[in-house]
Write an enzyme that holds these catalytic residues in place. Structure first.
Site, PDB file in Angstrom:
ATOM      1  NE  ARG A  83      39.838  33.830  39.966  1.00 17.29           N
ATOM      2  CZ  ARG A  83      40.256  33.062  38.966  1.00 17.29           C
ATOM      3  NH1 ARG A  83      40.357  31.752  39.123  1.00 17.29           N
ATOM      4  NH2 ARG A  83      40.566  33.588  37.810  1.00 17.29           N
ATOM      5  CB  CYS A 270      43.269  37.065  28.496  1.00 14.28           C
ATOM      6  SG  CYS A 270      44.343  35.827  29.235  1.00 14.28           S
ATOM      7  CG  ASP A 287      34.554  38.838  35.756  1.00 16.05           C
ATOM      8  OD1 ASP A 287      35.344  38.303  34.960  1.00 16.05           O
ATOM      9  OD2 ASP A 287      34.530  38.559  36.963  1.00 16.05           O
ATOM     10  CG  ASN A 387      45.228  39.685  40.257  1.00 18.66           C
ATOM     11  OD1 ASN A 387      44.560  40.048  39.284  1.00 18.66           O
ATOM     12  ND2 ASN A 387      44.739  38.866  41.177  1.00 18.66           N
TER      13      ASN A 387
HETATM   14  C1  SPV Z   1      39.266  36.946  37.385  1.00 21.15           C
HETATM   15  O1  SPV Z   1      40.351  36.597  37.895  1.00 21.15           O
HETATM   16  O2  SPV Z   1      38.779  36.364  36.422  1.00 21.15           O
HETATM   17  C2  SPV Z   1      38.548  38.080  37.929  1.00 21.15           C
HETATM   18  C3  SPV Z   1      38.922  38.545  39.230  1.00 21.15           C
HETATM   19  O3  SPV Z   1      37.613  38.533  37.338  1.00 21.15           O
HETATM   20  S1  SPV Z   1      38.528  37.373  40.386  1.00 21.15           S
HETATM   21  O4  SPV Z   1      37.518  37.944  41.248  1.00 21.15           O
HETATM   22  O5  SPV Z   1      39.746  37.064  41.104  1.00 21.15           O
HETATM   23  O6  SPV Z   1      38.011  36.184  39.757  1.00 21.15           O
HETATM   24 MN    MN Z   2      36.956  37.133  35.775  1.00 18.90          MN
END
Ligand code: SPV
Ligand code: MN
Length: 631
Positions: A83, A270, A287, A387
């Site tokens: 991200r 984590c 999530d 990642n």
């Molecule tokens: C996270 O980074 O918390 C995820 C993957 O679940 S993302 O789609 O990059 O947010």
């Molecule tokens: Mn996430």
């Protein structure tokens, strides 16, 4: 200027027209005009549309089939693997700032910029119009969404991760309050990865419920319904009295067939997914959860129906459920792992921490790869990116909980907060009550940064409720909304903290599988079936209970000396943490609720008192009173 009807052609136009939503037309019309694709496809809930898009991802070279049927590999630019916080911003009117810790952009200027970037960005290419639903369909949790994208990989990922939404749009008719997402990967290189990373932008318009994402492919930046929708939902929830949380939802199976549902918030990387996938338990989601109050209780749903899981470290011993699903002919998109040509001409895969030795060569997110390869900065390139991910529907898992699509969600018995913390919090601890839990377990959470976001790893950061990256309202208001949520409850869930990363003299104090025991203990606590020791920071397990659980659950001996190391109260570290967090709430957070500061102070007072009585490091036995005379 062509009319939308001319651009779409009769068949595609009619699919849109059938939804009878004026605003939807306006939105699609505007971005079709601006992005100017050569071809457009409007998808419905028909499984044939999903299959077609998957095939187009392969034809376009965004995904490549692997030898196991259903499996494909997708790569992103070497520098587009997480991200992008720096280029993600919430759009606000001139002169307003949400909070120094939340990235914002001037709305007007940002629109100018993003519209400039989007202009003709899809020229000669194909645009997909897709409909999905956040939360189960036909429920008070449901939020219909429309996604525009030029990436069949993003579209395919969404089919795996989200419930279909075309029929939900129809059901909600012209009054549907929907979220909108516009994504373009922009120009791509020969290997089909986004080229113009300098024009990578993720802009979130909270007023118009629209998110724009350009010149990136990484899921966390592009899959609209994932972290982009979270920002919109947090805001909507605040207005309406419900919560959007970075939480797993799972059933913990207690004695005599009892199932107790847990939610759990952990920062990225984590242990959230591996917790949600504990064998012997059942997963609802890994999530994002929506939480509502009903009849004085909390009810939760998984916003998604698939998993965008981290693959680093997934192995047959620690993650048997994932391991099994990843080796069957399920529909899976792997991203940024190593592809290896086997001697019999097959395309196999490898990743960091997989069973077996790392193959000497193959190709990955850096191109052709061999052990020891270095990047432009001289950093060694691992076989897969830390990642790297896999995208899969939860229906591929044997341990899927049967409530996944229940429109009423599940009743929440407990909420857990966990961070990456090497030196302060004990492995598991119960809060005294809702307010204490929200303040000290959730709002005071800190965690060390990981590869899930671009930038330096291992830096301790404040991350309230593991949700800081996704907040679209000021932190103080968000914490206040959590306190207020609790006021509506007659049967509040118990709140716990967990810490899988505690160290002593540089070594982890726990094994990955120990979390199974913590969850069984918490489940017993929810029902009053286990005792606890009161400490200044919460309630911790008694040795005897853990000893028994380790034996029953893991068939392992749990040594007293390990218990003492793990559950020793570390007063200097706890005081330092409280000071850091208090300073943030006093100086950086606007309108911190008074209760927050009071609860931090009360914990500090309790710790100071204990320090005076027992010193800096206090064994759980001393706290239990059984060895009060020990030094
Ligand atoms: C996270 O980074 O918390 C995820 C993957 O679940 S993302 O789609 O990059 O947010
Ligand atoms: Mn996430």
């Amino acid at each position: 200027m062509n009319s939308l009807k001319d651009r779409l052609g009769k068949d595609q136009y009619e699919k849109l027209a059938r939804l009878g939503n004026e605003k939807l037309f306006e939105f699609v019309g505007k971005y079709v005009e601006l992005c100017n694709p050569a071809r457009i496809f409007v998808a419905t809930d028909d499984p044939a549309d999903r299959e077609r898009i998957r095939n187009e991802a392969i034809e376009a070279g965004e995904e490549t089939p692997l030898s196991t049927p259903g499996h494909t590999i997708h790569f992103e630019n070497y520098l587009d693997q997480g991200r992008d916080k720096e280029h993600t911003g919430i759009l606000v009117p001139k002169g307003t700032e949400l909070e120094p810790m939340i990235e914002t952009r001037d709305r007007e200027a940002a629109y100018k910029e993003i519209h400039e970037i989007l202009k003709n960005i899809m020229q000669g290419g194909k645009l997909y119009v897709l409909f999905f639903c956040l939360g189960p369909a036909n429920s008070e949790f449901s939020i219909p969404c429309v996604q525009i994208t030029d990436s069949p990989y993003v579209a395919h990922s969404e089919f795996l991760l989200y419930r279909p939404g075309y029929e939900e749009f129809k059901r909600q008719g012209k009054n549907a309050r929907f979220f909108r997402f516009v994504h373009s990967q922009g120009a791509v290189t020969e290997t089909k990865v986004s080229k113009n990373l300098d024009q990578r932008r993720i802009y979130i318009d909270i007023e118009d419920n629209t998110v724009y994402s350009t010149n990136t492919q990484y899921g966390g930046n592009t899959i609209g319904l994932k972290k982009l929708a979270m920002r919109l939902a947090i805001r909507r929830g605040e207005k309406e009295g419900w919560l959007t949380e970075h939480m797993l939802v799972m059933g913990i199976h207690g004695p005599k067939g009892r199932v107790t549902y847990f939610t759990g918030a952990y920062p990225s990387m984590c242990g959230k997914t591996s917790t949600a996938m504990l064998d012997g338990e059942t997963i609802v989601g890994d999530d994002i959860a929506y939480l509502r109050t009903k009849d004085g209780k909390v009810r939760a749903v998984n916003v998604e129906k698939g998993m965008f899981g981290i693959i680093q470290g997934v192995n047959s011993k620690d993650d048997p459920m994932q391991w099994k699903a990843l080796h069957l002919p399920n529909e899976i998109i792997f991203s940024n792992i190593l592809v290896v040509q086997t001697p019999d001409g097959k395309k196999g895969v490898h990743w960091i921490g997989k069973d077996g030795a790392v193959p000497p060569k193959g190709y990955n997110h850096s191109g052709d790869w061999e052990v020891g390869k270095k990047d432009a900065k001289g950093k060694e390139i691992t076989c897969s990116h830390p990642n790297a991910r896999f995208t899969i529907s939860l229906s591929s898992f044997d341990n899927l909980d049967k409530t996944l699509d229940d429109p009423n969600g599940v009743e929440v018995g407990a909420m857990v907060y966990g961070g990456r913390d090497s030196d302060t919090c004990v492995p598991v601890e119960e809060a005294f009550d809702w307010q204490h839990g929200i303040a000290l377990k959730g709002a005071a959470l800190e965690s060390e940064t990981t590869a899930a976001t671009l930038g330096k790893e291992g830096v301790r950061e404040f991350n309230p409720m593991s949700n800081l990256d996704f907040l679209s309202i000021p932190i103080g208001r968000y914490v206040g909304a959590n306190f207020d949520f609790g006021k509506k409850l007659t049967r509040a869930p118990k709140i716990f903290s967990v810490n899988y990363f505690l160290k002593h003299e540089g070594k982890f104090l726990n094994e990955k599988t120990d979390k199974k025991v913590w969850f069984k203990w918490m489940e017993l606590r929810v029902h009053g079936d286990a005792g606890a020791i009161e400490t200044p920071t919460g309630r911790i397990p008694k040795y005897e209970d853990l000893k028994r659980l380790f034996k029953d659950v893991l068939a392992r001996e749990y040594r007293k000396e390990d218990y003492v190391k793990q559950f020793t109260l570390r007063i200097p570290e706890n005081l330092a943490k409280l000071d850091r967090v208090k300073t943030i709430y006093e100086t950086k957070v606007k309108s911190t609720p008074k209760d927050m500061l009071r609860l931090l102070q009360e914990q500090k007072d309790r710790l100071l008192k204990a320090k005076e009585k027992y010193g800096d490091y206090v064994s759980p036995d001393v706290l239990a009173g059984v060895a009060a005379s020990l030094p």
